[in-house]
Each structure stands twice: as C-alpha cells, then as structure tokens.
Design an enzyme around this catalytic site. Structure first.
Site, PDB file in Angstrom:
ATOM      1  N   HIS A   1      41.825  44.564  38.186  1.00  0.00           N
ATOM      2  CA  HIS A   1      40.521  44.041  37.764  1.00  0.00           C
ATOM      3  C   HIS A   1      39.472  45.140  37.804  1.00  0.00           C
ATOM      4  O   HIS A   1      39.584  46.102  38.580  1.00  0.00           O
ATOM      5  CB  HIS A   1      40.065  42.886  38.668  1.00  0.00           C
ATOM      6  CG  HIS A   1      40.817  41.622  38.447  1.00  0.00           C
ATOM      7  ND1 HIS A   1      40.585  40.797  37.364  1.00  0.00           N
ATOM      8  CD2 HIS A   1      41.800  41.038  39.177  1.00  0.00           C
ATOM      9  CE1 HIS A   1      41.408  39.749  37.440  1.00  0.00           C
ATOM     10  NE2 HIS A   1      42.144  39.871  38.519  1.00  0.00           N
TER      11      HIS A   1
ATOM     12  N   HIS B   1      41.893  35.942  42.141  1.00  0.00           N
ATOM     13  CA  HIS B   1      42.155  36.329  43.531  1.00  0.00           C
ATOM     14  C   HIS B   1      40.846  36.335  44.317  1.00  0.00           C
ATOM     15  O   HIS B   1      40.778  35.803  45.432  1.00  0.00           O
ATOM     16  CB  HIS B   1      42.793  37.724  43.588  1.00  0.00           C
ATOM     17  CG  HIS B   1      44.261  37.736  43.405  1.00  0.00           C
ATOM     18  ND1 HIS B   1      44.862  37.470  42.199  1.00  0.00           N
ATOM     19  CD2 HIS B   1      45.278  37.988  44.288  1.00  0.00           C
ATOM     20  CE1 HIS B   1      46.170  37.564  42.339  1.00  0.00           C
ATOM     21  NE2 HIS B   1      46.448  37.865  43.587  1.00  0.00           N
TER      22      HIS B   1
END
Length: 399
Positions: free
Chosen positions: A213, A166
C-alpha cells in the site's frame, strides 16, 4: 492539497521507507538498461484500465461460461534484507492484520474472555471490512508499482489498493476493544490507549514495508475507520440487543448479507476480494445468528454477559491458561471440521446443480458457485463458534 495527495500516493515514498528499514530489491530486479522495466517475467500490480471489463455480474464472465481475460499473475521479487529486526517485526505485524489472526483472536475472545466483547468486535469488524473491500473495487486505485517498490506478498497483488483494509481492520479491532472495555473492566486507560495505538500503527507500517500500500492508502483506511467508529458508536448498545430480536431476525441476518455479497461490485478481472468479503460477511452473519439462538432458546445457562458491568481483570494462573488453551483447541478443531465438511458438501451440490466439472478451479470462481459456497460454509462456522462450541465446552466440563 492535490500535490500533497499525489505525493502520498507516490510509490517512491514507499520505496524510500523500505530502504530506510533495510529492504532492497535484488540487483537483477531493477529496471533494464533500456528502461523497459522490471526483470523479464515480472508483472506489475493491476492498474486502472489495464484489463477488459468483466462480462458477468461480480466479475466472472457469462453465467454459462468459464473463459475470460485472466488476471495478472503475481510476480514475487527477489530482495535483500539488511535489517532483520525490521523484517521480522513488520512481517509479524502484517500477520496481525490477516485472516489467521482473526480466526484465532476473535474465537478466543468468545470462548475465553467475554462474549460481550466478541459480539461487538465481530460486527464492527464485518462492517468495516465490507465497506473497505467494496471501496477498493469502486475506486480501483492501483497498488504501489514495482520497481521501485519491493512486494513481499503474492496473494493480494491482484486486488486494488485504496483503502488499506489491513489498516482498517487493525484500527477497528484495537479501538473498538478499547472503547468497549474501558467502562466494563478496571485497568489504566492510558495503557489501553497506548496498546491500541501501537497495535494499529505496527499493522499500518507493515503495509508500507511489505510494499502492498501507499501512504495515502493507509491513511485513507485509518480515517475511514475512525469516521465509521464515531458514526456507529451511538448504536453499539443496539448491537448488544440483537440477540433478543424477533423470531424473524435470523432471516434478515441471512438474506441481507447474502444479497450484499451476491451483488458485490463488478471487477475488471478475477481477484480474491469478492471471496474474502463473502467469507467475512458470512462469518458475521453466522455469529449474529448464533447469539440469537443462544438467547432465544436459552442454550447457555450462565452466559458471561451476566457478569458485573465493571469488573477486575483476573490474574492469569497456570490452571486458567491450561483451561483456556484446552477450550481454544477443542473449538478450533471443531470449526475446522465443520468448515471442511460444509465446504465440500456445498461445492458438490453446486457443481451438480450447475453441471460443471468438479475440482475445476475456474468453476469455483464463478459467481453462482463461489458466493453461495463461501456464504453457507462460513455462516455455518459462525453459528458453530457461538452456539455449538460453547455447548460442547459445557458437556466436557470446560465452562
């Protein structure tokens, strides 16, 4: 340095960021009194060595079999939101790094803004995403563990964490757009730089807020993308000339990406990483072939690439907005129809060829079925987006 890297990879750092933004696990989501871990039924994100190695190429058992050790089932935690501003801001920002954004923004750029920009954005996006996805399955770093982290997304929990794709995609899109437009359109460079930084930063922070993350994953994604942009930027002019390549170019544009997808790194268990990578690479191959078809057969009589090199950004009027919305709607409807038709047809052919039961979810995940079906489907979608849709726009008088 090693201590710093360990601290940036610590899940506690992500958890503290979530708490500061008003996101907390529900009371029954914490560790048991005996320290056994999350509430009953919870499954942690995959860790190195947690699953047996796959038997087949690409991470799906033997070619003639469908059984193997299953991937962990994603467990969606209950959570409490105490600051809805951050909640909606970061959930929206997370969507800016997902496929829904790219399948709308990139075609919109192609049909309504500038094919020159669309070509660059798509090719750089494909390159960055492929490298990022492959790096995940080579490094096999786990995502943040929960608890203490709250995970807000379910689908990608079975994927590995490093680097954050991302963050890579958001950085690649925003700064490629900035670099490609600053010598083509007249606008304040500082404004463009601020918008690129804000866009990429929001997406990066959303990966921490959603618990998908660690800080190191995000920083690794941003730095890797920055390096790729610096290394490839001198070759961007060559990218602009791909549509005038030799008649053999489409063969290379299909064969090389397909080989890369079919020989995707072996995973310890099934995850959507290989399928997503194939989708991205195939769409890029289709778009590249579409641009070649437009040039080789002179399908577009007045390509937007013929506009002056430096131009003013035209003001947005009601008529322009309505025209753009109509072109986008016509194009998206056609793409969805092509996607559904080609996907169903390719799956039926592959099911028949390999003699497997149709509508079998496990069968669709086999290497020899998943990769060809995804590749054919999204290559067709890419060609349709760059060649068929503009021709339809011209027939309907929308150009």
């Amino acid at each position: 340095m090693a201590e710093l890297l360990r601290s940036l990879q610590d899940s506690q750092l992500v958890a503290r960021f979530q708490r500061r933004c008003g996101l907390f696990p529900a009371p029954d989501e914490g560790p048991h009194e005996n320290g056994a871990g999350p509430a009953e039924g919870a499954v942690r994100a995959p860790e190195v060595g947690h699953h047996p190695e796959a038997n087949g190429k690409g991470g799906w058992g033997p070619a003639n079999g469908l059984r193997r050790a299953p991937a962990p089932q994603a467990y969606v935690q209950k959570y409490i939101v105490k600051n809805y501003f951050y909640y909606y801001l970061f959930r929206f920002s997370a969507a800016l790094g997902q496929e829904v954004f790219y399948i709308t923004f990139l075609p919109f750029t192609q049909w309504n803004i500038d094919p020159y920009l669309s070509r660059r954005l798509i090719i750089i996006w494909v390159l960055v995403m492929y490298i990022g996805q492959v790096a995940k399955d080579i490094l096999k770093w786990p995502r943040p563990s929960y608890p203490p982290v709250v995970n807000l997304e379910k689908r990608v929990l079975t994927e590995y964490g490093m680097p954050s794709t991302h963050a890579m995609a958001a950085t690649a899109i925003s700064f490629t757009l900035l670099i490609s437009t600053m010598d083509r359109y007249q606008y304040p460079f500082v404004l463009g730089l601020v918008m690129a930084v804000v866009f990429s930063t929001l997406v990066c922070l959303s990966r921490l807020y959603t618990g998908m993350h660690t800080v190191l994953d995000v920083l690794g994604g941003v730095l890797l993308t920055a390096a790729l942009i610096v290394l490839t930027q001198p070759a961007w002019t060559l990218i602009d000339q791909l549509d005038s390549a030799s008649p053999l170019f489409p063969v290379c544009a299909i064969v090389v990406p397909f080989i890369l997808c079919y020989n995707y790194p072996v995973s310890d268990y099934y995850s959507p990483t290989r399928a997503d990578t194939t989708t991205i690479v195939a769409a890029g191959a289709g778009v590249t072939i579409g641009f070649w078809l437009n040039h080789f057969f002179q399908l577009m009589s007045k390509p937007m690439d013929s506009l002056p090199v430096v131009q003013n950004i035209p003001p947005l009027t009601a008529d322009m907005f309505l025209l753009g919305l109509t072109k986008f709607t016509v194009g998206i409807v056609l793409l969805l129809l092509v996607r559904q038709l080609v996907q169903n047809l390719s799956l039926q052919v592959l099911y028949s060829w390999f003699k497997v039961v149709t509508r079998n979810k496990e069968a669709r995940r086999r290497l020899e079925i998943e990769v060809p079906s995804k590749f054919v489907t999204y290559t067709s979608v890419g060609i349709c987006a760059t060649t068929v849709v503009p021709m339809l726009h011209r027939v309907l008088g929308l150009l």
